[in-house]
Design a protein around this motif. Structure first.
Motif: not given
Length: 436
Positions: A148, A164, A168, A171-173, A175, A218, A221, A225
């Motif tokens: 991410g 963001r 999204a 499909g990339i997070a 953090f 985060d 998170a 990962a």
């Protein structure tokens, strides 16, 4: 083995070091044992890592080291809870010609050790394009997994939302995100960051960076990962022969560029290391059988070194009967004279005829493969040594016989051959490993 992440970016100057330090301290504050590594040749970042974690950080380099050596070095993560490996330059940036186990790219380390990449993205002047860059990096090499991103230097909440959403959609997070105003800057100089040991405020800077990252990233998170790598740890370490049994090593603000893995390899082979400070007007230990002058910033202290008669007298006397070797800055101090950036010329040790100047800056940067024409401490004629060169000096004179034939990563011969006179030897390149 401990779960790990590689901290990388599309380019230099994006914020890898600051994020690495902030995450390391934030997780340490949570009670985790954090182990840092640095991909590629770099003396300065590992010292900052150590300041953040309380544990020594070492360099791992796919151009100079084989997989067995890298696995041996990362085995130090055995009692860690989390590994953070800071990359160099951009994620896939390396040299064009493959070295021992790769091109020196951060991606080599991520793929080799199975650590996902935490990407730092600076979307300044961009919005959705930042997501395109991240997606391109994610898909560029199949063996490299992107965990991410953390956004750095976002301009506003609206700007952050645009980036963001685009990430999204791919499909990339994400953090977390840091604003331009939240950035923590560490002082820099011409070879990179000012060294950690020179900054009395470094603890406070890292603590503040950790506080900001804890607020805006985060951490749970990011920790989830991280991935544990498969264990391929081997007893085979780095192939580095000590230069002697008892090594007098110059160590102070002028002579600080020596890799921890070098000293570990020397000690593992049974050698002893005794440090001394030329800036404190000290000379090498009389019981040592070899003296090693590493690189550093002697050009910032040239006047003081020239005035330290005790250091000069003791080292010259030592060199009459025992080998002395210098790397880069150490090599320059072994020479006849060193001219600083302001134009003042200072007499150096005179063990070699080299004269170097910083009055006209010229960058020398890159990997080096040297084949010794004559012996140097720890290595016989014909030995092949892998290292790197990074300095801004100009050679005014290099009259002594060359120490080696030195080539860059593409095999092109370079002029910085090093030199030898009696038992004194010096190189412009910093040794990383012997070529197997």
């Amino acid at each position: 083995m401990a779960p790990g992440l590689v901290i990388s970016a599309p380019a230099s100057g994006i914020g890898k070091t600051t994020l690495t330090l902030a995450l390391a301290r934030a997780y340490r504050d949570r009670g985790l044992r954090v182990q840092c590594f640095k991909s590629g040749p770099d003396y300065i970042d590992p010292a900052f890592h150590a300041a953040a974690t309380g544990r020594a950080s070492v360099n791992i380099d796919s151009w100079a080291m084989d997989r067995a050596a890298i696995e041996h070095l990362v085995s130090r993560d055995a009692n860690a809870d989390l590994v953070l490996a800071e990359g160099s330059m951009g994620l896939f940036d390396g040299v064009a010609a493959r070295g021992v186990s790769g091109t020196g790219a951060t991606a080599d380390i991520a793929e080799m050790l199975g650590w996902p990449v935490l990407l730092v993205i600076d979307p300044s002047g961009q919005a959705q394009t930042a997501a395109a860059i991240a997606a391109g990096l994610r898909d560029f090499r199949a063996g490299v997994h992107l965990a991410g991103v953390v956004l750095n230097r976002v301009a506003s909440r609206r700007h952050e939302d645009l980036v963001r959403q685009a990430l999204a959609d791919t499909g990339i997070a994400v953090f977390g995100a840091l604003t331009r105003h939240a950035e923590i800057n560490v002082p820099k100089r011409h070879l990179g960051l000012v060294q950690a040991e020179e900054q009395a405020q470094i603890g406070g800077l890292i603590a503040e960076a950790a506080r900001l990252v804890s607020e805006h990233v985060d951490l749970d998170a990011v920790l989830r990962a991280a991935s544990a790598r498969s264990s391929h740890t081997t007893a085979i370490g780095l192939n580095l022969t000590p230069p002697g049994q008892r090594i007098a090593l110059a160590r102070d603000a002028a002579f600080s560029f020596i890799y921890p893995h070098m000293q570990e390899a020397w000690r593992a082979a049974g050698a002893e290391i005794v440090t001394f400070s030329p800036l404190a007007d000290e000379g090498p230990d009389a019981s040592a059988d070899v003296c090693w002058l590493p690189g550093g910033y002697p050009e910032l202290h040239a006047g003081r070194l020239a005035a330290n008669t005790g250091f000069r007298k003791r080292l010259r006397a030592f060199a009459e009967t025992r080998p002395v070797h210098g790397e880069c800055g150490g090599y320059m101090v072994m020479g006849a004279a060193l001219t600083c950036a302001g134009g003042a010329r200072h007499e150096m040790l005179g063990l070699l005829g080299l004269e170097a100047s910083f009055a006209e800056r010229r960058m020398h940067l890159g990997y080096r493969l040297a084949e010794l024409a004559v012996p140097m401490p720890g290595h016989q004629a014909g030995a092949r040594l892998r290292g790197h060169e990074f300095h801004y000096s100009t050679i005014i004179a290099q009259p002594d016989p060359p120490l080696a034939t030195v080539r860059d990563a593409m095999g092109t011969v370079v002029a910085e051959t090093g030199s030898r006179r009696a038992q004194a030897t010096g190189t412009f390149f910093h040794l990383i490993a012997e070529d197997r």
